[in-house]
Write a protein that holds these residues in place. Structure first.
Motif, PDB file in Angstrom:
ATOM      1  N   ILE A 130     -10.467  -5.179  12.398  1.00 46.65           N
ATOM      2  CA  ILE A 130      -9.449  -5.225  11.341  1.00 46.65           C
ATOM      3  C   ILE A 130      -9.853  -6.244  10.280  1.00 46.65           C
ATOM      4  O   ILE A 130      -9.770  -5.969   9.075  1.00 46.65           O
ATOM      5  CB  ILE A 130      -8.059  -5.531  11.921  1.00 46.65           C
ATOM      6  CG1 ILE A 130      -7.570  -4.374  12.795  1.00 46.65           C
ATOM      7  CG2 ILE A 130      -7.059  -5.841  10.813  1.00 46.65           C
ATOM      8  CD1 ILE A 130      -7.366  -3.060  12.062  1.00 46.65           C
ATOM      9  N   ARG A 136      -0.683  -4.287   7.307  1.00 46.30           N
ATOM     10  CA  ARG A 136      -1.161  -3.978   8.657  1.00 46.30           C
ATOM     11  C   ARG A 136      -0.802  -2.586   9.154  1.00 46.30           C
ATOM     12  O   ARG A 136      -1.671  -1.888   9.683  1.00 46.30           O
ATOM     13  CB  ARG A 136      -0.690  -5.021   9.672  1.00 46.30           C
ATOM     14  CG  ARG A 136      -1.476  -6.298   9.626  1.00 46.30           C
ATOM     15  CD  ARG A 136      -0.955  -7.286  10.619  1.00 46.30           C
ATOM     16  NE  ARG A 136       0.494  -7.409  10.433  1.00 46.30           N
ATOM     17  CZ  ARG A 136       1.312  -7.989  11.298  1.00 46.30           C
ATOM     18  NH1 ARG A 136       0.860  -8.481  12.398  1.00 46.30           N
ATOM     19  NH2 ARG A 136       2.597  -8.066  11.051  1.00 46.30           N
ATOM     20  N   TRP A 195      -3.186  -0.129   7.645  1.00 46.66           N
ATOM     21  CA  TRP A 195      -4.531  -0.314   8.181  1.00 46.66           C
ATOM     22  C   TRP A 195      -4.633   0.191   9.616  1.00 46.66           C
ATOM     23  O   TRP A 195      -5.607   0.837   9.990  1.00 46.66           O
ATOM     24  CB  TRP A 195      -4.936  -1.785   8.112  1.00 46.66           C
ATOM     25  CG  TRP A 195      -5.143  -2.304   6.728  1.00 46.66           C
ATOM     26  CD1 TRP A 195      -5.398  -1.579   5.582  1.00 46.66           C
ATOM     27  CD2 TRP A 195      -5.125  -3.665   6.324  1.00 46.66           C
ATOM     28  NE1 TRP A 195      -5.532  -2.421   4.511  1.00 46.66           N
ATOM     29  CE2 TRP A 195      -5.372  -3.713   4.929  1.00 46.66           C
ATOM     30  CE3 TRP A 195      -4.915  -4.864   6.991  1.00 46.66           C
ATOM     31  CZ2 TRP A 195      -5.425  -4.895   4.218  1.00 46.66           C
ATOM     32  CZ3 TRP A 195      -4.966  -6.048   6.283  1.00 46.66           C
ATOM     33  CH2 TRP A 195      -5.225  -6.061   4.905  1.00 46.66           C
TER      34      TRP A 195
END
Length: 117
Positions: free
Chosen positions: A66, A86, A89
């Motif tokens: 990440i 987040r 993603w």
């Protein structure tokens, strides 16, 4: 932790059953306030053995991916952007991002390909 639990189980005062919450021994996860929250909503905290990086390898690899593939290439890689972005993603990582170890498929594509066998 609350956002993750509610994202998975919806708005609940307490989980319908106890689940294990595996974490490293970082200060944020072993803090008394964090442990109290976990006890109140249901996850049972479990920490990896100290000085045992192999027991936390998958989590560390995910965090590294990440950071490398999303955070560092973000146009505004500061805390608020990372926190807010987040979910996008994570969805991309699970559904689109190819992995060499998965024959250049995303995790969801890889799982789907195995279910058709």
């Amino acid at each position: 932790m609350l956002l993750v639990v509610e994202g998975r189980f919806g708005r609940v005062n307490r989980l319908p059953q106890t689940i294990e919450w595996l974490t490293d021994n970082g200060s944020g996860t072993i803090a008394g306030e964090t442990k109290r929250l976990a006890c109140n909503i249901g996850p049972e905290p479990r920490t990896t053995p100290e000085l045992s990086p192999q027991s936390n390898g998958m989590a560390e690899a995910f965090v590294r991916t990440i950071k490398r593939d999303y955070v560092r290439v973000s146009s505004l890689p500061h805390a608020r952007t990372v926190i807010d972005t987040r979910p996008v993603w994570f969805k991309h990582d699970n559904t689109v991002h190819p992995y060499k170890a998965l024959d250049y498929l995303s995790p969801r594509e890889f799982i789907a390909s195995r279910q058709s066998l």
